[in-house]
Design an enzyme around this catalytic site. Structure first.
Site, PDB file in Angstrom:
ATOM      1  CG  HIS A  76      88.121 -57.292 -25.846  1.00  0.00           C
ATOM      2  ND1 HIS A  76      87.487 -56.157 -26.252  1.00  0.00           N
ATOM      3  CD2 HIS A  76      89.248 -57.396 -26.614  1.00  0.00           C
ATOM      4  CE1 HIS A  76      88.207 -55.583 -27.217  1.00  0.00           C
ATOM      5  NE2 HIS A  76      89.263 -56.324 -27.460  1.00  0.00           N
ATOM      6  CG  HIS A 234      93.131 -52.985 -26.704  1.00  0.00           C
ATOM      7  ND1 HIS A 234      92.062 -53.213 -25.856  1.00  0.00           N
ATOM      8  CD2 HIS A 234      92.856 -53.670 -27.840  1.00  0.00           C
ATOM      9  CE1 HIS A 234      91.181 -53.974 -26.467  1.00  0.00           C
ATOM     10  NE2 HIS A 234      91.630 -54.263 -27.685  1.00  0.00           N
ATOM     11  CG  ASP A 238      93.148 -57.439 -28.777  1.00  0.00           C
ATOM     12  OD1 ASP A 238      92.096 -57.552 -28.114  1.00  0.00           O
ATOM     13  OD2 ASP A 238      93.313 -56.555 -29.645  1.00  0.00           O
ATOM     14  CG  HIS A 261      92.555 -60.488 -33.436  1.00  0.00           C
ATOM     15  ND1 HIS A 261      92.717 -60.579 -32.071  1.00  0.00           N
ATOM     16  CD2 HIS A 261      91.825 -59.367 -33.658  1.00  0.00           C
ATOM     17  CE1 HIS A 261      92.100 -59.553 -31.498  1.00  0.00           C
ATOM     18  NE2 HIS A 261      91.564 -58.807 -32.438  1.00  0.00           N
TER      19      HIS A 261
HETATM   20 ZN    ZN Z   1      90.869 -55.895 -28.758  1.00  0.00          ZN
END
Ligand code: ZN
Length: 275
Positions: A76, A234, A238, A261
C-alpha cells in the site's frame, strides 16, 4: 520530454498497527538522493530495497527481506509512492510490518501532499514495454502489452454477488490516483477470519482497516463502501504497488483478471528477465 525524479520535501512520521501481526509499527519517511529508489531501513541498518529481487512472500501481502530481516505488507505504501509520482525515499521502520492505517493508501497520500514533493535534477528511467509479457494460472492472468502511456486495466470476478464482476481502467497520466484509487480499502470475508487467526494472520484486522463481508453476503461496516467498485479499485491499488517493485515505472499497459500479489510478482519477475 525529460521527466525528473522526485522525493519529499522533508521527513514525516506515521504510527499504526500491522494488519497481520497486530503489533505497533512506527515509520519515518525521509527524502532520499536521486537514484536511491525506495529503501527500507530497520534496526540493523542493512537496507532493504523495494525491489522484486528482495521479495520473499506474496501470500496475503507482499513481504521484502535482506539477509537478516523482513518487512511485510509493503504494497500500500509502494502504491502511494508510485501514485504520488515519487522516486526516492528512505523509510525507517521499527517493526516487521508496515502500519495498515485505514486499509487504503489514503493516509500515505495525504501526508505526501501535506509534506510536499520536489523534483530532483536527475532524469527518471522507465521500462518500455515493447512486447507482450504474460503469466497465467487457470482463468487468472496478468500481462504487459505495449502502449503509449501508463495504463492499468484490472478486473476481478467473485462468486459472492456483493463483489461479483468489477473492472477498472486507469490511466496514470490522466486519472486521479488520490481520488480514484488511494481511498479504496482492503477487504475480507468473515468466514475466512478464524482460519487466518489460527495461522497468526490478520491479527490486526478490524472494521477500521478492512471492508468485511458477512455470511449473509452483506457489508458489515456501518459506512458501507466509500466509492463505487471499491473492491476492484483496491486490487488496482495493490497492482500499482506490486508492479512498482520492478524498480522503475513502466510505459505500457498492465492488464489482469483475478490476479493477486503472487501473480503480480511472477509478471514483474518475467518483465525483469525479458527486458
Ligand atoms: Zn491491499
Amino acid at each position: 520530454m525529460k521527466i525528473l525524479q522526485k522525493t519529499i520535501k522533508q521527513k514525516f512520521f506515521l504510527k499504526g498497527y500491522g494488519v497481520h501481526s497486530g503489533l505497533e509499527s512506527n515509520i519515518i519517511l525521509y527524502p532520499a538522493p536521486p537514484n536511491s529508489g525506495v529503501v527500507f531501513l530497520k534496526k540493523s541498518d542493512i537496507p532493504i530495497k523495494a525491489h522484486i529481487n528482495n521479495v520473499y512472500k506474496t501470500n496475503f501481502c507482499t513481504g521484502l527481506k535482506n539477509k537478516t530481516e523482513t518487512i511485510d505488507t509493503v504494497e500500500h505504501l509502494l502504491s502511494a509512492i508510485c501514485g504520488c509520482d515519487i522516486d526516492n525515499l528512505f523509510i525507517y521502520v521499527d517493526a516487521n510490518e508496515l502500519p495498515i492505517l485505514d486499509g487504503s493508501a489514503n493516509i500515505f497520500v495525504q501526508e505526501f501532499i501535506k509534506t510536499g514533493i520536489i523534483e530532483q535534477n536527475f532524469e527518471r528511467k522507465y521500462f518500455v514495454i515493447n512486447k507482450h509479457i504474460r503469466v497465467e494460472e487457470g482463468n487468472k492472468f496478468a500481462e504487459f502489452v505495449p502502449y503509449d502511456g501508463t495504463c492499468y486495466d484490472v478486473s476481478i470476478e467473485f462468486k459472492n454477488s456483493i463483489i461479483g464482476q468489477q473492472n477498472i481502467l486507469f490511466d496514470m497520466n490522466k486519472n486521479n490516483y488520490a481520488k480514484e484509487v488511494a481511498i479504496a480499502r482492503t477487504f475480507g470475508f468473515i468466514e475466512n477470519i478464524e482460519q487466518l487467526w489460527a495461522n497468526n494472520m490478520a491479527l490486526g484486522a478490524s472494521l477500521k482497516n478492512s471492508i468485511v463481508i458477512g455470511t449473509a453476503n452483506e457489508i458489515i461496516n456501518k459506512e458501507g463502501m466509500l466509492i463505487e467498485n471499491e473492491f476492484v479499485r483496491h486490487k488496482l491499488l495493490d497492482v500499482i504497488g506490486d508492479t512498482f517493485l520492478a524498480g522503475k515505472r513502466f510505459i505500457g499497459k498492465f492488464r489482469s483478471h483475478c490476479s493477486g500479489h503472487d501473480l503480480n510478482f511472477k509478471l514483474v519477475e518475467k518483465l525483469i528477465k525479458t527486458i
